[in-house]
Each structure stands twice: as C-alpha cells, then as structure tokens.
Design a protein around this motif. Structure first.
Motif, PDB file in Angstrom:
ATOM      1  N   ASP A  62      -5.805  -5.516   3.062  1.00  0.00           N
ATOM      2  CA  ASP A  62      -5.433  -5.295   4.416  1.00  0.00           C
ATOM      3  C   ASP A  62      -4.394  -3.825   4.498  1.00  0.00           C
ATOM      4  N   LYS A  63      -3.347  -3.985   3.709  1.00  0.00           N
ATOM      5  CA  LYS A  63      -2.442  -2.850   3.480  1.00  0.00           C
ATOM      6  C   LYS A  63      -2.897  -1.724   3.393  1.00  0.00           C
ATOM      7  N   ARG A  67      -2.997   1.781   5.841  1.00  0.00           N
ATOM      8  CA  ARG A  67      -2.562   3.316   5.757  1.00  0.00           C
ATOM      9  C   ARG A  67      -3.650   4.217   5.693  1.00  0.00           C
TER      10      ARG A  67
END
Length: 107
Positions: A62-63, A67
């Motif tokens: 998810d990170k 971004r």
C-alpha cells in the motif's frame, strides 16, 4: 482522484496503448489498484503476477501505491505465457457500432 496510465505487459505487440484509470485518493491501496486495473483491462486478478511502475520498479504494498503521482505509467505483468487466453474477446455482434443488417449485405 489519482489518474494513472495502465497497460498489460506484452512485449511482442507493436501497439500496446495505455488506458487511464482513476483511483479515489482515500482508497490508495494495492488491492484497489489491482481491482480497478483488472476491471478496466478485462483481466482476471488471479493472473496478475505483479504490477510494475515503469520503467523498472515493482509495486508490492500500500505504501508503494500511496507514493504514486498523477499519470504515472504502470504495467500488469501476467503469469500465463499465452496472454490471449486471459481475455474475453467480444463477438463481432457484441462490439459497439456493429450493424447486423449491414453485415448481411452482398455486393
């Protein structure tokens, strides 16, 4: 909304255009990216091996998705070698603009 450019990785095709998809910025998850991309491209999510941010970065969590910026280019890398088996190609009569009467004309 976050607008991304997505396509299926097919190195043997001359034309492999991107499509634009929109993701809600409140739901920027890998799962949602996979769901929307597969829906728009007509691919079964089970056949996606990985999502690649071009030119050479694999998205894994998810990170990574959080971004992403507008109009970044992504590719779905499929697990099956014969990509043609993964798509449902609509019959000619199902395609928009098809005119059955016109197809029966003889000259």
């Amino acid at each position: 909304e976050l607008v991304l450019k997505v396509r299926i990785q097919t190195p043997n095709l001359r034309e492999n255009d991107f499509i634009e998809i929109e993701l809600d910025r409140q739901e920027l998850t890998y799962k949602e990216l996979l769901r929307v991309s597969c829906h728009e491209l007509g691919v079964n999510p089970e056949h996606v091996q990985k999502i690649r941010k071009l030119p050479n970065t694999m998205l894994r969590k998810d990170k990574d998705v959080a971004r992403l910026q507008d109009f970044q280019e992504l590719e779905l890398v499929l697990t099956v070698s014969d990509k043609n088996l993964l798509f449902r190609v609509p019959a000619l009569s199902e395609q928009s603009g098809y005119n059955k009467k016109a197809s029966e004309l003889t000259y």
